[in-house]
Design an enzyme around this catalytic site. Sequence first.
Site, mmCIF file in Angstrom:
data_model
loop_
_atom_site.group_PDB
_atom_site.id
_atom_site.type_symbol
_atom_site.label_atom_id
_atom_site.label_comp_id
_atom_site.label_asym_id
_atom_site.label_seq_id
_atom_site.Cartn_x
_atom_site.Cartn_y
_atom_site.Cartn_z
ATOM 1 N N TYR A 164 -2.102 -0.647 11.011
ATOM 2 C CA TYR A 164 -1.574 -1.150 9.403
ATOM 3 C C TYR A 164 -0.819 -0.978 8.334
ATOM 4 C CZ TYR A 164 -4.190 -1.290 4.340
ATOM 5 O OH TYR A 164 -4.092 -1.239 3.192
ATOM 6 N N SER A 191 1.161 -1.546 0.144
ATOM 7 C CA SER A 191 0.483 -0.258 -0.424
ATOM 8 C C SER A 191 0.948 1.042 0.105
ATOM 9 C CB SER A 191 -0.591 -0.016 1.340
ATOM 10 O OG SER A 191 -1.701 0.778 1.467
#
Length: 297
Positions: A202, A189
């Site tokens: 995360y 990401s």
Amino acid sequence: MTDQYTLQDPTTMYADIDTEAQYQEGAGLDAKLQDKADHGEKTYRGSGRLSGRKALVTGGDSGIGAAVAIAYAREGADVAISYLPEEEEDAQRIVGLIEEAGRTAIAIPGDIVDAAFCRELVATAVEGLGGLDILVNNAGKQQFRETLDEVSDDQFDETFKTNVYAMFWITKAALPHLKPGSAIINTSSIQAYSPSEMLVDYATTKASINTFSKGLAQQLAPKGIRVNVVAPGPIWTPLQTAGGQPPEKLPSVGEQTPLGRWGQPAELAPAYVFLASNESSYVVGETLHVNGGMPTP
Ligand code: NAD
Ligand code: MG
């Protein structure tokens, strides 16, 4: 119709998708997404780039994984998808699209937080597909929390188990089946490079995925197995509406990108096709950024 083949202005693509504030409990269902995402259902055209290949895509029921599963099938691959049992409705829709492409679809529900299930998942995929030569570790958990104090030990544990441990368990179980020419593609990401203050746990898992992949890529390259990474920016998927972002922020999330909008799952699929196919035979340990133009190191 927005497709990947017609010359278009990328700043105005998907102008018809108006992402409003919305919230879903649990993993989130594509079926319950108010503003429909594009997985390439009506547009992705295959050209035999993955003919006869056998792929396992985790989280292939919705979002990025669904777009990848559709594209892989249309490129000629048989595809197994994994997902949570409560996502059966989404999964069956994607199974239907894989089969419409004339390929075998294997649907494997279960919770990848469980190591034993991860091993079972690979065994079921290998049995159903008659082998395995593409593994896409894509399932992921993202829950925003304003402060570290609000990140419970359980959330921290589940986020790492889903995003990092499962990738380890599944990859380890898959390796004995992967012959030279096989490809492993992991989903990182933009958060690995530019972490949001509300996504500390995360973002840390996504940095781990990058580092795991770059290390493993060197270990497996001499065996003819290529490991690469795709790092998406903000993409309109159920994960975002199921606590991935504060609901009231959803309408504005994509605006931070130079293209000024959310990306759609369909815009990710070609990156995963490229990294799976032999077109990328000399690409190893690379991260392909699909993020609307945000600078990365
Ligand atoms: P998504 O919700 O459509 O897909 C995530 C999938 O993960 C779910 O469909 C679910 O099947 C699976 N999953 C989650 N927990 C699981 C568990 N415990 N057991 C089994 N399966 C589980 O959302 P998405 O955005 O397409 O996410 C796909 C990947 O892309 C994730 O790794 C996510 O971190 C990553 N990503 C997404 C974005 C974004 O903006 N949407 C940005 C960067 C990276
Ligand atoms: Mg889903």
